[in-house]
Design an enzyme around this catalytic site. Structure first.
Site, PDB file in Angstrom:
ATOM      1  N   SER A   1       0.845  -1.188   0.000  1.00 43.67           N
ATOM      2  CA  SER A   1       0.000   0.000   0.000  1.00 43.67           C
ATOM      3  C   SER A   1       0.876   1.231   0.000  1.00 43.67           C
ATOM      4  CB  SER A   1      -0.909   0.006   1.230  1.00 43.67           C
ATOM      5  OG  SER A   1      -0.129   0.291   2.374  1.00 43.67           O
ATOM      6  N   LYS A   2       0.227   2.348  -0.251  1.00 46.05           N
ATOM      7  CA  LYS A   2       0.935   3.618  -0.369  1.00 46.05           C
ATOM      8  C   LYS A   2       1.851   3.888   0.815  1.00 46.05           C
ATOM      9  CE  LYS A   2      -1.830   6.665  -3.099  1.00 46.05           C
ATOM     10  NZ  LYS A   2      -3.039   7.434  -2.998  1.00 46.05           N
ATOM     11  N   ARG A   3       1.353   3.511   1.993  1.00 44.94           N
ATOM     12  CA  ARG A   3       2.139   3.766   3.196  1.00 44.94           C
ATOM     13  C   ARG A   3       3.468   3.015   3.173  1.00 44.94           C
ATOM     14  NH1 ARG A   3      -1.095   1.536   7.104  1.00 44.94           N
ATOM     15  NH2 ARG A   3      -2.709   1.358   5.536  1.00 44.94           N
ATOM     16  N   ARG A   4       3.529   1.953   2.341  1.00 45.41           N
ATOM     17  CA  ARG A   4       4.731   1.119   2.340  1.00 45.41           C
ATOM     18  C   ARG A   4       5.603   1.352   1.113  1.00 45.41           C
ATOM     19  NH1 ARG A   4       0.650  -1.705   4.714  1.00 45.41           N
ATOM     20  NH2 ARG A   4       1.194  -2.280   6.819  1.00 45.41           N
ATOM     21  N   GLY A   5       5.442   2.480   0.463  1.00 47.23           N
ATOM     22  CA  GLY A   5       6.306   2.775  -0.681  1.00 47.23           C
ATOM     23  C   GLY A   5       5.478   3.012  -1.929  1.00 47.23           C
TER      24      GLY A   5
END
Ligand code: GLU
Length: 462
Positions: A245-249
């Site tokens: 997900s966005k939070r992870r890259g």
């Protein structure tokens, strides 16, 4: 069903093209191409509040960048409202759908009571017509939704192209809303009408849709439409084992384009993420198309591996002809306000072996087009006072040699001999002064790409 394979990708334009969707698009595209079939692009824009033209544009640009060419589309669901309403009218007529006048408050109350009884929260079918049942009086001023008459009992079973046989009991699902009060259909209904009208034979999509599939199969059956085959592809996990997900890259295709990845490397890497052909790690699009027959798709989630993607990209950069690489590096340089020139292919040739991305290649190229500022530490370590006279001699000699690699190499040798020093003693400081770093390809090759004036100017800073 005609014999022709027809696949589709159906992104919702509520953001960029996600890597997971790109991979599904690739599988759908490759499957169609493998079978000499057709690939359709459909934009599922019925979530009016969250859909944007900007997202659609980004998705189309990413599809184009990846080279996933489609035979039909983009087809926009919001341009097909008439068709959905026509099918709804037929279903109401046939008794496979009905109006429901429950207010949101009533639905909340219903769910609350079910929860209190420890039951699954499902619509209780209070507005579903049944023989002998008396329906509640139609309330004033409540715009109805249309619900699908899902079979209350029995199993829905399909042979998933990826996961094998899947069975879900109808008691697990309820009479879902297929048309909202504003006249816009819901996903599970629109997707069926579209896949039917567009004669889709094979649906590849993320496995988060598995629970939607029984509804869709039931709607296909209610409409007397031929069923496509379904293949649910597992999610992609991030390095930490959580859903990517966005939070992870970076999760958008656009980000990889901007960060200097090549589309052919992305396709290669995405293909391998959840599919294999023996031990092959590097293959062309054509090879993938000839191999991709829907088998060897992995049932379990794939793990995103940024280091492996970088390695794959590096292989493609190395193999790409310099003339083809140069415009990509020029585009990266342009973003930094640097205009490249005819030396760029030679720069690519010299540095591409040590670069994982075109951004890294642009970092090297920038030293030829813009000023460099060596770090204090590198200057202190490599450009010591003892070596300055050696550098000065080199600058003198270079002022008059023929400006080509061999003569430059000869001049360097003469300087080393005159001062009785070894190559690294001279090469390290010259690299630091010229390129801003002590690690570069061979000195004569690097110098030959600079102009004589630029070399002398930078050497004189010692
Ligand atoms: N719009 C849906 C999504 O983006 C498509 C799902 C499907 O392929 O049926 O997840």
């Amino acid at each position: 069903m005609t014999g022709k394979v027809r696949t589709r990708i159906a992104p919702s334009p509520t953001g960029f093209l996600h890597l997971g969707t790109a991979r599904t698009a690739l599988y759908s595209w490759a499957y169609a191409r493998h079978h000499g079939g057709e690939f359709v692009l459909r934009i599922e824009d019925t979530d009016v509040a969250r859909s944007t033209q900007d997202s659609t544009d980004q998705i189309l640009a990413s599809m184009h960048w990846l080279g996933l060419d489609y035979d039909e589309g983009p087809i926009y669901q919001m341009q097909r409202l008439e068709r959905y309403r026509e099918v709804i009218a037929q279903m109401l007529e046939a008794g496979t759908a009905y109006h429901c006048y429950c207010t949101p408050a009533e639905l909340d109350e219903m769910r609350e009571a079910q929860r209190a009884r420890g039951e699954k929260t499902l619509y209780d079918r209070r507005w579903r017509p049944e023989p002998g049942k008396v329906l509640p009086p139609v309330p004033e001023g409540v715009p109805p939704v249309v619900r699908f008459c899902n079979p209350p009992e029995g199993d829905v079973t399909w042979n998933d192209l990826v996961k094998g046989e899947i069975t879900i009991n109808n008691r697990e699902i309820d009479d879902l809303i297929i048309l909202r009060p504003d006249g816009v259909p819901t996903y599970n209904f629109a997707v069926v009408v579209d896949d039917w009208d567009m004669a889709i034979t094979h649906v590849f999509r993320g496995d988060e849709h598995i629970n939607n599939t029984p509804w869709q199969i039931n709607i296909f059956r209610a409409l007397g439409a031929p069923l496509p085959q379904f293949g649910h592809v597992p999610v992609i996990l991030g390095d930490d084992g959580q859903k990517l997900s966005k939070r992870r890259g970076a999760v958008s295709v656009t980000a990889y384009e901007e960060n200097g990845y090549l589309p052919e490397a992305m396709l290669n890497y995405l293909a391998r993420l959840g599919w294999s052909h023996g031990d092959d790690e590097l293959f062309t699009r054509e090879q993938m198309v000839s191999w991709f027959d829907g088998s060897h798709l992995s049932k379990s989630p794939a793990q995103w591996d940024a280091a492996k993607l970088a390695w794959v990209n590096a292989q493609y950069i190395k193999a790409k002809p310099d003339d083809a690489l140069a415009p990509l590096v020029a585009a990266q340089l342009q973003k930094r306000g640097i205009a490249a020139d005819e030396r760029l292919p030679a720069i690519c040739a010299l540095f591409k072996d040590r670069c994982e991305t075109t951004v890294a290649l642009a970092d090297w190229a920038a030293a030829f087009y813009a000023d460099v500022t060596p770090s204090e530490a590198d200057l202190a370590q490599h450009v010591a006072d003892a070596v300055k006279p050696v550098i000065a001699t080199l600058a003198e000699k270079l002022a008059s040699v023929a400006w080509e690699k061999v003569s430059i190499a000869a001049a360097i040798k003469e300087v080393l001999a005159e001062h009785s020093v070894k190559m690294p003693v001279l090469a390290m400081p010259v690299r630091v002064l010229l390129m801003g770093t002590p690690q570069t390809p061979s000195l004569d090759s690097v110098l030959a790409i600079f102009s004589r004036e630029k070399v002398i100017e930078r050497l004189k800073r010692a």
